[in-house]
Design a protein around this motif. Structure first.
Motif: not given
Length: 383
Positions: A60, A109, A112-113, A116, A336-337, A340, A357-358, A361
């Motif tokens: 990450w 998505v 965005r992940v 994030g 941000d996760w 989302m 996914p978020p 993550a």
């Protein structure tokens, strides 16, 4: 609308993340090759738990660093045809896929992940470091001097800890508090701690070397001025970072809630370490109290503090997710996760793919931090 097969989605995702895989291979490979020369870090990376933790956290970290190159679409961009698109759907104009599908506002998505990750990797560690400087700056003198200093500082810490933590967070991040001077006053006080702490650290350690002391103090003051201007006044002179009022509130909430806990850890460690022979030897040499605290006691307390910091970064990540879920964290359009997950949870009976996914993550990043903390703790106990 055309779609990728599940196998193609996995393959395309792995290929898209090639900068992350390359960086992980270089860093972890070099760490294993030179582990005998890397001290505690080398011992951690050699253990299975530590290696997995470093892999997850490193994934990450590099995803945040190379995010712009990895993202296929603008994280805030909306393409009407891709609203609630299923994973693997091909965007008709660019021919690029929405690898993890689209959300209710037709945003990618996957992108965005990744975006994030940048938010989490900036806010969580910095907020934890702010709380750490607060805890160290107050915990060292409380444990070393004792008596009235200890009584007053311990009372203040216990006063904050006695307040219901959920209510404290809610009050500090609520929009209404921005209309008062409280957030900016607290921010000014809290962000002064790392500047003062580093200044005292260098003065105590380099007082007999004026040239080195002057250079270090100049760098500290310049960095501190940038820190103050950026976070307290939202006036970054270099335009590198913009801190919104809601983000500032998160920093204050984490520092105020986590600082007392770190204070108690530092105080307890100081009470134990100050009785050691090397501390008594420094006192016999006539060293100043701040030299002893920052150059003798603090380095020997680093193991427990590193472990606690890893765990607190994980707690802060979860806190960001929780605040985002309740609409009290970052701005509504933020990738941000937590935000989302909140936006996707309303339609989970129909569309599950935007929320998974978020959530995964956040789970993997916090898991990596916990594994890393466990490995550091194990190695510290062996030493």
């Amino acid at each position: 609308m055309q779609f990728l097969s599940p196998g193609q989605i996995v393959f395309k995702s792995l290929i898209q993340l090639w900068p992350v895989w390359a960086s992980l291979a270089i860093v972890l490979g070099a760490s294993l090759a030179f582990r005998k020369k890397l001290g505690l870090y080398g011992q951690v990376v050699q253990s299975t738990t530590g290696f997995v933790g470093l892999f997850l956290v490193g994934f990450w970290l590099f995803a945040a660093i190379f995010g712009r190159a990895i993202e296929l679409f603008d994280p805030l961009g909306q393409i009407a045809e891709m609203k609630d698109a299923l994973p693997g759907a091909i965007e008709p104009h660019s021919g690029l896929p929405y690898l993890f599908g689209g959300d209710k506002l037709a945003r990618d998505v996957f992108s965005r992940v990744i975006a994030g990750a940048r938010i989490v990797l900036i806010i969580a560690p910095l907020a934890t470091l702010l709380a750490l400087s607060l805890g160290i700056g107050l915990g060292l003198p409380a444990g070393y001097f004792g008596r009235c200093v200890d009584s007053v500082l311990s009372f203040l810490a216990n006063l904050v800890l006695a307040f219901p933590i959920i209510l404290l967070f809610y009050l500090l991040v609520s929009p209404g508090i921005l209309e008062t001077p409280i957030p900016y006053t607290l921010a000014g006080v809290f962000f002064a701690f790392p500047i003062v702490l580093f200044g005292v650290f260098f003065v105590a350690g380099y007082r007999t070397q004026p040239m080195k002391l002057a250079i270090r103090l100049a760098v500290t003051l310049l960095a501190g001025a940038w820190l103050f201007a950026t976070f307290v006044f939202d006036a970054d002179p270099f335009g590198v970072m913009r801190v919104s009022p809601s983000t500032l509130n998160i920093f204050i909430a984490v520092a105020l809630a986590s600082g007392p806990g770190i204070f108690r850890i530092v105080r307890s460690l100081t009470l134990d370490i100050k009785t050691r022979e090397y501390v008594l030897a420094a006192q016999t040499r006539g060293e100043s109290p701040w030299y002893i605290m920052l150059w003798e006691i603090l380095p020997n307390a680093r193991g427990p503090l590193i472990v606690d910091s890893c765990l607190r970064i994980g707690y802060t990540t979860i806190l960001l997710g929780a605040l985002g879920y309740f609409g009290l964290g970052m701005p509504p359009e933020s990738p941000d996760w937590g935000t989302m997950i909140k936006e996707s949870s309303r339609f989970m009976r129909i569309f599950v793919h935007p929320a998974l996914p978020p959530a995964l993550a956040m789970m993997s990043f916090v898991l990596g931090l916990n594994l890393l903390a466990d490995a550091i703790r194990e190695q510290s106990l062996r030493d």
